[in-house]
Write a protein that holds these residues in place. Structure first.
Motif, PDB file in Angstrom:
ATOM      1  N   LEU A   1       0.830  -1.195   0.000  1.00  0.00           N
ATOM      2  CA  LEU A   1       0.000   0.000   0.000  1.00  0.00           C
ATOM      3  C   LEU A   1       0.871   1.255   0.000  1.00  0.00           C
ATOM      4  N   ILE A   2       0.545   2.177  -0.898  1.00  0.00           N
ATOM      5  CA  ILE A   2       1.228   3.468  -0.947  1.00  0.00           C
ATOM      6  C   ILE A   2       0.165   4.541  -0.754  1.00  0.00           C
ATOM      7  N   MET A   3       0.350   5.369   0.274  1.00  0.00           N
ATOM      8  CA  MET A   3      -0.585   6.434   0.579  1.00  0.00           C
ATOM      9  C   MET A   3       0.096   7.762   0.274  1.00  0.00           C
ATOM     10  N   THR A   4      -0.614   8.612  -0.461  1.00  0.00           N
ATOM     11  CA  THR A   4      -0.087   9.925  -0.818  1.00  0.00           C
ATOM     12  C   THR A   4      -1.028  10.988  -0.281  1.00  0.00           C
ATOM     13  N   PRO A   5      -0.499  11.994   0.412  1.00  0.00           N
ATOM     14  CA  PRO A   5      -1.377  13.063   0.893  1.00  0.00           C
ATOM     15  C   PRO A   5      -1.906  13.900  -0.273  1.00  0.00           C
ATOM     16  N   ALA A   6      -2.888  14.718   0.005  1.00  0.00           N
ATOM     17  CA  ALA A   6      -3.450  15.597  -1.022  1.00  0.00           C
ATOM     18  C   ALA A   6      -2.341  16.447  -1.635  1.00  0.00           C
ATOM     19  N   PRO A   7      -2.390  16.679  -2.949  1.00  0.00           N
ATOM     20  CA  PRO A   7      -1.327  17.429  -3.623  1.00  0.00           C
ATOM     21  C   PRO A   7      -1.367  18.920  -3.315  1.00  0.00           C
ATOM     22  N   THR A   8      -0.245  19.576  -3.605  1.00  0.00           N
ATOM     23  CA  THR A   8      -0.157  21.026  -3.409  1.00  0.00           C
ATOM     24  C   THR A   8      -0.863  21.759  -4.550  1.00  0.00           C
ATOM     25  N   ILE A   9      -1.100  23.028  -4.360  1.00  0.00           N
ATOM     26  CA  ILE A   9      -1.717  23.854  -5.398  1.00  0.00           C
ATOM     27  C   ILE A   9      -0.818  23.907  -6.626  1.00  0.00           C
ATOM     28  N   ARG A  10       0.486  24.038  -6.437  1.00  0.00           N
ATOM     29  CA  ARG A  10       1.432  24.076  -7.569  1.00  0.00           C
ATOM     30  C   ARG A  10       1.336  22.783  -8.388  1.00  0.00           C
ATOM     31  N   HIS A  11       1.293  21.654  -7.710  1.00  0.00           N
ATOM     32  CA  HIS A  11       1.140  20.355  -8.369  1.00  0.00           C
ATOM     33  C   HIS A  11      -0.132  20.346  -9.214  1.00  0.00           C
TER      34      HIS A  11
ATOM     35  N   LEU B   1       5.937  15.366 -10.202  1.00  0.00           N
ATOM     36  CA  LEU B   1       6.763  15.027  -9.047  1.00  0.00           C
ATOM     37  C   LEU B   1       6.497  15.944  -7.864  1.00  0.00           C
ATOM     38  N   SER B   2       6.590  15.366  -6.685  1.00  0.00           N
ATOM     39  CA  SER B   2       6.556  16.127  -5.435  1.00  0.00           C
ATOM     40  C   SER B   2       7.524  15.433  -4.497  1.00  0.00           C
ATOM     41  N   PRO B   3       7.953  16.093  -3.427  1.00  0.00           N
ATOM     42  CA  PRO B   3       8.915  15.454  -2.520  1.00  0.00           C
ATOM     43  C   PRO B   3       8.442  14.108  -1.994  1.00  0.00           C
ATOM     44  N   SER B   4       7.140  13.957  -1.751  1.00  0.00           N
ATOM     45  CA  SER B   4       6.640  12.704  -1.177  1.00  0.00           C
ATOM     46  C   SER B   4       6.471  11.593  -2.203  1.00  0.00           C
ATOM     47  N   THR B   5       6.476  11.920  -3.502  1.00  0.00           N
ATOM     48  CA  THR B   5       6.233  10.889  -4.517  1.00  0.00           C
ATOM     49  C   THR B   5       7.397  10.670  -5.472  1.00  0.00           C
ATOM     50  N   ARG B   6       8.417  11.489  -5.403  1.00  0.00           N
ATOM     51  CA  ARG B   6       9.507  11.459  -6.391  1.00  0.00           C
ATOM     52  C   ARG B   6      10.099  10.059  -6.583  1.00  0.00           C
ATOM     53  N   ARG B   7      10.474   9.402  -5.507  1.00  0.00           N
ATOM     54  CA  ARG B   7      11.107   8.071  -5.634  1.00  0.00           C
ATOM     55  C   ARG B   7      10.138   7.032  -6.191  1.00  0.00           C
ATOM     56  N   VAL B   8       8.898   7.070  -5.729  1.00  0.00           N
ATOM     57  CA  VAL B   8       7.895   6.126  -6.224  1.00  0.00           C
ATOM     58  C   VAL B   8       7.658   6.349  -7.715  1.00  0.00           C
ATOM     59  N   ASP B   9       7.511   7.610  -8.118  1.00  0.00           N
ATOM     60  CA  ASP B   9       7.231   7.929  -9.521  1.00  0.00           C
ATOM     61  C   ASP B   9       8.392   7.570 -10.437  1.00  0.00           C
TER      62      ASP B   9
ATOM     63  N   VAL C   1       7.306  12.378 -16.728  1.00  0.00           N
ATOM     64  CA  VAL C   1       7.302  13.004 -15.408  1.00  0.00           C
ATOM     65  C   VAL C   1       7.555  14.495 -15.591  1.00  0.00           C
ATOM     66  N   VAL C   2       6.871  15.272 -14.776  1.00  0.00           N
ATOM     67  CA  VAL C   2       7.036  16.724 -14.791  1.00  0.00           C
ATOM     68  C   VAL C   2       7.501  17.144 -13.410  1.00  0.00           C
ATOM     69  N   ASP C   3       8.611  17.875 -13.366  1.00  0.00           N
ATOM     70  CA  ASP C   3       9.096  18.444 -12.113  1.00  0.00           C
ATOM     71  C   ASP C   3       8.676  19.913 -12.099  1.00  0.00           C
ATOM     72  N   PRO C   4       7.697  20.281 -11.266  1.00  0.00           N
ATOM     73  CA  PRO C   4       7.213  21.661 -11.276  1.00  0.00           C
ATOM     74  C   PRO C   4       8.208  22.663 -10.713  1.00  0.00           C
ATOM     75  N   ASP C   5       9.193  22.200  -9.957  1.00  0.00           N
ATOM     76  CA  ASP C   5      10.148  23.116  -9.346  1.00  0.00           C
ATOM     77  C   ASP C   5      11.195  23.618 -10.335  1.00  0.00           C
ATOM     78  N   THR C   6      11.538  22.815 -11.340  1.00  0.00           N
ATOM     79  CA  THR C   6      12.612  23.192 -12.263  1.00  0.00           C
ATOM     80  C   THR C   6      12.183  24.263 -13.256  1.00  0.00           C
ATOM     81  N   PRO C   7      11.099  24.307 -13.949  1.00  0.00           N
ATOM     82  CA  PRO C   7      10.241  23.181 -14.320  1.00  0.00           C
ATOM     83  C   PRO C   7      10.882  22.365 -15.449  1.00  0.00           C
TER      84      PRO C   7
END
Length: 195
Positions: A48-58, A122-130, A148-154
């Motif tokens: 089981l992999i649980m991911t919290p609700a995403p950020t607005i940027r995501h 991608l987000s910090p909590s999902t990067r490795r899984v993705d 995959v899209v990295d919103p921080d780079t972007p």
């Protein structure tokens, strides 16, 4: 005013029990019993992999890419966003941030086969899984394209299946253009996805 001492309430706090039996790898049936609590629950190889609700940027990136894909999508294909179950097997059920599949492949409930395209933001909590687990499971399931899209780079990185293995076909950052052809022709500028 004095506080009154009372006996502890045996029902408080309520004891929480997982909604499955822990006798082995989890299955789709176990996943169906998960609470509707705002988290995304997925299974990969029975884990089981649980991911919290995403950020607005995501979510901004997801919506902007959804609009881009829908405007280029041929009528026999469908673009959807999470939560949409992609059932790879009884112990692997994923919810890509975006997916493209043939309209005829969907049921009312899910997509019971690999999509033509799966996209993860991608987000910090999902990067490795993705970048590792989902990448390898979608590759093994025969998903023709994975982005995959990295919103921080972007940045956007795209892979396509070549002889059963993902090969990188595009990598674009900022104002660079990623010209992609699978599952259909579309050009994506990563910086535009973060507006």
């Amino acid at each position: 005013m004095a506080l009154m001492e009372t006996e502890p309430d045996p029902d408080y706090p309520p004891s929480w029990q997982p909604p499955w039996h822990s006798s082995g790898p989890l299955t789709r049936d176990d996943l169906d019993r998960m609470p509707n609590d705002g988290h995304r629950y997925e299974l990969i190889d029975g884990v089981l992999i649980m991911t919290p609700a995403p950020t607005i940027r995501h979510q901004d990136v997801v919506v902007n890419l959804l609009v881009k894909l829908k405007s280029a999508c041929p009528s026999d294909l469908k673009v959807l966003v999470a939560p949409t179950d992609v059932v790879i097997s009884q112990d692997t059920v994923m919810q890509p941030d975006l997916l493209v599949a043939r309209r005829e492949d969907f049921t009312e409930r899910d997509l019971p086969t690999a999509p033509l395209l799966a996209v993860e933001v991608l987000s910090p909590s999902t990067r490795r899984v993705d970048l590792m687990l989902k990448f390898s499971r979608l590759e093994a399931a025969g998903c023709p394209a994975y982005w995959v899209v990295d919103p921080d780079t972007p940045e956007l990185i795209a892979w396509e299946l070549r002889d059963g293995t993902y090969a990188q076909v595009a990598k674009a950052a900022g104002d660079e253009i990623a010209r992609l052809t699978v599952p259909f022709e579309v050009s994506v500028v990563p910086a535009d996805l973060t507006l």
